[in-house]
Design a protein around this motif. Sequence first.
Motif, short mmCIF file in Angstrom:
data_model
loop_
_atom_site.label_atom_id
_atom_site.label_comp_id
_atom_site.label_asym_id
_atom_site.label_seq_id
_atom_site.Cartn_x
_atom_site.Cartn_y
_atom_site.Cartn_z
N TYR A 148 -22.46 81.32 -56.47
CA TYR A 148 -23.07 80.43 -55.47
C TYR A 148 -22.02 79.88 -54.51
O TYR A 148 -22.27 79.73 -53.31
CB TYR A 148 -23.80 79.29 -56.16
CG TYR A 148 -25.12 79.70 -56.80
CD1 TYR A 148 -26.04 80.47 -56.09
CD2 TYR A 148 -25.43 79.32 -58.09
CE1 TYR A 148 -27.24 80.85 -56.67
CE2 TYR A 148 -26.64 79.70 -58.68
CZ TYR A 148 -27.54 80.46 -57.97
OH TYR A 148 -28.73 80.84 -58.54
N HIS A 257 -28.55 66.03 -45.40
CA HIS A 257 -29.45 66.84 -46.22
C HIS A 257 -30.08 65.96 -47.31
O HIS A 257 -29.36 65.35 -48.11
CB HIS A 257 -28.68 67.99 -46.87
CG HIS A 257 -27.76 68.71 -45.93
ND1 HIS A 257 -28.21 69.54 -44.91
CD2 HIS A 257 -26.39 68.70 -45.84
CE1 HIS A 257 -27.17 70.03 -44.25
NE2 HIS A 257 -26.06 69.54 -44.79
N VAL A 259 -31.91 65.53 -50.77
CA VAL A 259 -32.00 66.33 -52.00
C VAL A 259 -32.59 65.47 -53.12
O VAL A 259 -32.66 64.25 -53.03
CB VAL A 259 -30.61 66.87 -52.40
CG1 VAL A 259 -30.08 67.84 -51.35
CG2 VAL A 259 -29.62 65.73 -52.63
N ASN A 260 -33.00 66.13 -54.19
CA ASN A 260 -33.66 65.46 -55.30
C ASN A 260 -32.68 64.70 -56.18
O ASN A 260 -31.74 65.27 -56.71
CB ASN A 260 -34.42 66.49 -56.15
CG ASN A 260 -35.17 65.86 -57.29
OD1 ASN A 260 -34.64 65.72 -58.38
ND2 ASN A 260 -36.41 65.46 -57.05
N THR A 263 -32.23 65.83 -60.12
CA THR A 263 -31.38 67.01 -60.33
C THR A 263 -29.93 66.72 -59.98
O THR A 263 -29.01 67.10 -60.72
CB THR A 263 -31.89 68.19 -59.48
OG1 THR A 263 -33.24 68.48 -59.84
CG2 THR A 263 -31.03 69.42 -59.70
N TRP A 264 -29.70 66.04 -58.87
CA TRP A 264 -28.35 65.85 -58.37
C TRP A 264 -27.59 64.74 -59.09
O TRP A 264 -26.40 64.91 -59.37
CB TRP A 264 -28.39 65.54 -56.87
CG TRP A 264 -28.51 66.75 -56.00
CD1 TRP A 264 -29.56 67.63 -55.96
CD2 TRP A 264 -27.54 67.23 -55.06
NE1 TRP A 264 -29.31 68.62 -55.04
CE2 TRP A 264 -28.08 68.39 -54.48
CE3 TRP A 264 -26.30 66.77 -54.65
CZ2 TRP A 264 -27.39 69.12 -53.50
CZ3 TRP A 264 -25.61 67.48 -53.67
CH2 TRP A 264 -26.16 68.65 -53.12
N ASN A 275 -28.46 74.54 -60.37
CA ASN A 275 -29.54 74.27 -59.41
C ASN A 275 -29.00 73.69 -58.12
O ASN A 275 -29.45 74.03 -57.02
CB ASN A 275 -30.57 73.32 -60.02
CG ASN A 275 -31.40 73.96 -61.12
OD1 ASN A 275 -31.38 75.18 -61.30
ND2 ASN A 275 -32.14 73.15 -61.85
N ILE A 276 -28.03 72.76 -58.26
CA ILE A 276 -27.43 72.15 -57.08
C ILE A 276 -26.69 73.19 -56.24
O ILE A 276 -26.86 73.26 -55.01
CB ILE A 276 -26.45 71.03 -57.49
CG1 ILE A 276 -27.22 69.86 -58.10
CG2 ILE A 276 -25.62 70.55 -56.30
CD1 ILE A 276 -26.33 68.82 -58.78
N GLN A 278 -27.12 76.40 -56.16
CA GLN A 278 -28.09 77.32 -55.54
C GLN A 278 -28.73 76.68 -54.32
O GLN A 278 -28.87 77.32 -53.27
CB GLN A 278 -29.17 77.71 -56.55
CG GLN A 278 -30.22 78.65 -55.96
CD GLN A 278 -31.29 79.03 -56.97
OE1 GLN A 278 -31.31 78.54 -58.09
NE2 GLN A 278 -32.20 79.89 -56.55
N GLU A 279 -29.12 75.39 -54.45
CA GLU A 279 -29.76 74.70 -53.35
C GLU A 279 -28.85 74.62 -52.13
O GLU A 279 -29.27 74.88 -51.00
CB GLU A 279 -30.16 73.29 -53.77
CG GLU A 279 -30.90 72.49 -52.71
CD GLU A 279 -31.41 71.15 -53.21
OE1 GLU A 279 -31.96 70.39 -52.39
OE2 GLU A 279 -31.24 70.85 -54.41
N GLU A 282 -28.54 77.80 -50.17
CA GLU A 282 -29.73 78.17 -49.39
C GLU A 282 -29.90 77.34 -48.13
O GLU A 282 -30.85 77.55 -47.37
CB GLU A 282 -30.97 78.06 -50.28
CG GLU A 282 -30.97 79.07 -51.44
CD GLU A 282 -32.07 78.82 -52.45
OE1 GLU A 282 -32.76 77.77 -52.34
OE2 GLU A 282 -32.28 79.65 -53.35
N ILE A 283 -28.98 76.37 -47.90
CA ILE A 283 -29.05 75.54 -46.69
C ILE A 283 -28.36 76.26 -45.54
O ILE A 283 -27.22 76.72 -45.67
CB ILE A 283 -28.39 74.17 -46.93
CG1 ILE A 283 -29.13 73.39 -48.02
CG2 ILE A 283 -28.37 73.36 -45.62
CD1 ILE A 283 -28.46 72.07 -48.41
#
Length: 285
Positions: A148, A257, A259-260, A263-264, A275-276, A278-279, A282-283
């Motif tokens: 990633y 940005h 973000v959740n 998760t973060w 997950n972070i 990957q997110e 994708e930005i």
Amino acid sequence: MTVEIKHAAGTTQIPEAIESAVALEYSFVDALVALDVNVTGVADDGDSANIIASIRDQVGDYQSVGERLNPDLESIKKAEPQIIIADQDRHKELYDELTQIAPTILVKSFDANYNENLDSFRIIGKAVSKEDKAHEAINQHNDTIKKYTNSIELDKDKTTLPIVVTNDGVVAHSVKTYVGSFLEELGFKPALTKEVVENSSEYMGADYLELDYKQLSEVNPERLFVMVEDENSNEVKSLQNSEAWSHIDAVEKARAHFVNRETWAKFRGLVASENIAQEISEINE
């Protein structure tokens, strides 16, 4: 047979075969799931929705044991754990009472940076007699993070600040925190200078810094990761309507940005980290 585990409170003898565990921090849930250990109790702050979606189904049914800051001992007993994984800062005062329920280890989570959380994962792996599986999981995790990291297209040289929005300002996560250190691990340049850190108030006695709107504008990050539970909350609207917000470089250049937060900022485990990463990959800008 037992396993001897060294941890923040000393040394504890733990059964070699662990079939049930209670986790008093979300990162410990993350770790136990990765190690295929049955999680029978979770300090989920009274809401199973706090377990991030990517592992919720793997956790399955469990006993809620209350708040992470103040877990309920009777509920922990009901979960019938063979081991309790507790935070070395948040739960040190409860340690003696927890050990009366089941063997308990204290490891870092809340006030741990990214690499310290990996160390905690290793200790948990040894404690549940799955040291080899933990080693394998970390190797796979490192490969995933590297993949990633290489696919992130954002300009990492822009000074970057992760924040949580509060009623009258923000809580900034310094490079000593999990999110701050993980972003640095991914190659992002921290926005918080040593001087800002030294002149800011700590939040909850940790490496999280309380900043008002003016202080945030003075830090003037070129990139913001705004960790929220609800992007339309009153706290977020108050920040966005403040005079300082529109003058922050990250906002002016469309590099803020949302973000959740769960998760973060709250989970701090291997799965959450992936997950972070990957997110972020994708930005696009």
